[in-house]
Scaffold this motif. Structure first.
Motif, PDB file in Angstrom:
ATOM      1  N   THR A 155       0.844  -1.197   0.000  1.00 36.59           N
ATOM      2  CA  THR A 155       0.000   0.000   0.000  1.00 36.59           C
ATOM      3  C   THR A 155       0.873   1.238   0.000  1.00 36.59           C
ATOM      4  N   GLY A 156       0.694   2.070  -1.024  1.00 41.22           N
ATOM      5  CA  GLY A 156       1.485   3.297  -1.106  1.00 41.22           C
ATOM      6  C   GLY A 156       2.969   3.046  -1.166  1.00 41.22           C
ATOM      7  N   GLY A 157       3.342   1.922  -1.766  1.00 49.12           N
ATOM      8  CA  GLY A 157       4.756   1.584  -1.884  1.00 49.12           C
ATOM      9  C   GLY A 157       5.367   0.966  -0.648  1.00 49.12           C
ATOM     10  N   GLN A 158       4.551   0.685   0.361  1.00 45.36           N
ATOM     11  CA  GLN A 158       5.068   0.079   1.591  1.00 45.36           C
ATOM     12  C   GLN A 158       4.506  -1.320   1.759  1.00 45.36           C
ATOM     13  N   ASN A 159       5.378  -2.256   2.039  1.00 44.30           N
ATOM     14  CA  ASN A 159       4.949  -3.637   2.249  1.00 44.30           C
ATOM     15  C   ASN A 159       4.185  -3.781   3.556  1.00 44.30           C
ATOM     16  N   GLN A 160       3.086  -4.506   3.482  1.00 44.96           N
ATOM     17  CA  GLN A 160       2.276  -4.786   4.666  1.00 44.96           C
ATOM     18  C   GLN A 160       2.095  -6.294   4.786  1.00 44.96           C
ATOM     19  N   PHE A 161       2.269  -6.826   5.995  1.00 49.02           N
ATOM     20  CA  PHE A 161       2.128  -8.257   6.226  1.00 49.02           C
ATOM     21  C   PHE A 161       1.008  -8.523   7.223  1.00 49.02           C
ATOM     22  N   VAL A 162       0.307  -9.617   7.007  1.00 46.24           N
ATOM     23  CA  VAL A 162      -0.728 -10.056   7.940  1.00 46.24           C
ATOM     24  C   VAL A 162      -0.264 -11.371   8.550  1.00 46.24           C
ATOM     25  N   PHE A 163      -0.057 -11.360   9.856  1.00 50.96           N
ATOM     26  CA  PHE A 163       0.388 -12.548  10.577  1.00 50.96           C
ATOM     27  C   PHE A 163      -0.816 -13.134  11.317  1.00 50.96           C
ATOM     28  N   TYR A 164      -1.142 -14.357  10.985  1.00 47.53           N
ATOM     29  CA  TYR A 164      -2.328 -14.985  11.560  1.00 47.53           C
ATOM     30  C   TYR A 164      -2.018 -15.575  12.926  1.00 47.53           C
ATOM     31  N   GLU A 165      -2.998 -15.518  13.801  1.00 45.97           N
ATOM     32  CA  GLU A 165      -2.834 -16.138  15.115  1.00 45.97           C
ATOM     33  C   GLU A 165      -2.906 -17.653  15.000  1.00 45.97           C
ATOM     34  N   ARG A 166      -3.818 -18.105  14.163  1.00 47.37           N
ATOM     35  CA  ARG A 166      -3.959 -19.539  13.905  1.00 47.37           C
ATOM     36  C   ARG A 166      -4.163 -19.731  12.408  1.00 47.37           C
ATOM     37  N   ALA A 167      -3.349 -20.541  11.819  1.00 43.31           N
ATOM     38  CA  ALA A 167      -3.464 -20.799  10.388  1.00 43.31           C
ATOM     39  C   ALA A 167      -2.969 -22.206  10.089  1.00 43.31           C
ATOM     40  N   LYS A 168      -3.499 -22.780   9.048  1.00 47.31           N
ATOM     41  CA  LYS A 168      -3.039 -24.094   8.615  1.00 47.31           C
ATOM     42  C   LYS A 168      -1.572 -23.997   8.213  1.00 47.31           C
ATOM     43  N   PRO A 169      -0.738 -24.919   8.654  1.00 50.83           N
ATOM     44  CA  PRO A 169       0.685 -24.828   8.304  1.00 50.83           C
ATOM     45  C   PRO A 169       0.906 -24.989   6.807  1.00 50.83           C
ATOM     46  N   THR A 170       1.930 -24.332   6.303  1.00 55.82           N
ATOM     47  CA  THR A 170       2.306 -24.521   4.910  1.00 55.82           C
ATOM     48  C   THR A 170       2.880 -25.928   4.734  1.00 55.82           C
TER      49      THR A 170
END
Length: 260
Positions: free
Chosen positions: A114-129
């Motif tokens: 967004t606007g040239g800045q990287n944004q990450f979403v870290f999940y509290e619980r997620a299926k493992p890769t």
């Protein structure tokens, strides 16, 4: 420059490269295979390895730029440190560098720009890769193959591998004695599951790939649950904070002093 001097320098350069390549060959090429897939990895055993002795295990997770299946690229950052004779003599350990597949990741994370800045979403619980599942399988196999000290298991990683470090500990909160994520991050809500081990977190305050706020918020969350955490936020350093972390003279003494 004389022909003789040029020839001497050329031979020296080739000899130096040969020694470097030979040194990296000390990391033996292996592949973990299971019903879930395959995970290439490199393993460095201690000098004068004795199969009857117990050794610490150090797992290092590379970043996104080293993904693939050549079983070589993952040694680009950090491997040289563990090949030094002085380090191998002082800290005999089993050192493992697995390699994540292209277009996969150690942790399931959302991403946007967004606007040239990287944004990450870290999940509290997620299926493992798929790579995380394989990584956990590899750890199990290593424990069966070698006599690994249950009290001295360590994990670190950079960038994507920093994300993976937090995720692996989150999924296995009783497995490791210490962890050192570099320019990574995670969901602060998982901090209570991470509080039983020692942490040393690294980031550059000018990082424009993974903003430093992601490490900072994890450090704050760890402190709130009374975890033992040290934080190095390097001034004017961009995404290559691993170059500075690996030069920290106390990193390995700190790491190998930790036990569960």
């Amino acid at each position: 420059m004389s022909v003789i001097r040029f020839f001497t320098l050329a031979v020296f350069a080739l000899f130096t490269f040969h020694l470097t390549a030979q040194d990296f060959d000390l990391f033996e090429k292996k592949k973990f295979v299971s019903d879930d897939g395959e995970l290439p990895y490199r393993i460095l055993l201690p000098k004068d390895f004795d199969s009857s002795k117990k050794y610490p295990l150090l797992l290092f997770l590379h970043g996104a730029g080293e993904r693939g299946n050549d079983n070589e690229s993952q040694l680009k950052h950090g491997a040289e440190l563990f090949l030094r004779d002085s380090i191998r003599q002082k800290y005999p350990a089993i050192v493992v560098f697995p390699q994540c597949a292209t277009n996969s990741s150690w942790a399931r994370i959302g991403f946007s720009n967004t606007g040239g800045q990287n944004q990450f979403v870290f999940y509290e619980r997620a299926k493992p890769t798929a790579e995380m599942v394989l990584l956990e399988g590899l750890l199990d196999e290593l424990s069966k193959t070698f006599k690994i000290s249950r009290n001295q298991r360590y994990v670190g990683g950079l960038s994507m591998g920093g994300f993976g470090t937090f995720e692996l500990v989150n999924r296995n909160p009783k497995l490791f004695a210490a962890a050192f994520p570099i320019c990574g991050g995670a969901n602060p809500k998982i901090a209570p599951r991470l509080k039983k081990l020692d942490w040393w977190v690294f980031h550059g305050d000018a990082d424009d790939i993974v903003p430093p706020k992601y490490s900072s918020q994890m450090v704050d969350a760890l402190k709130k649950v009374n975890a033992r955490v040290t934080y190095n936020l390097y001034p004017e350093v961009k995404h290559n904070s691993w170059d500075y972390a690996f030069k920290e003279p106390e990193l390995l003494p700190w790491l190998f002093s930790k036990a569960r």
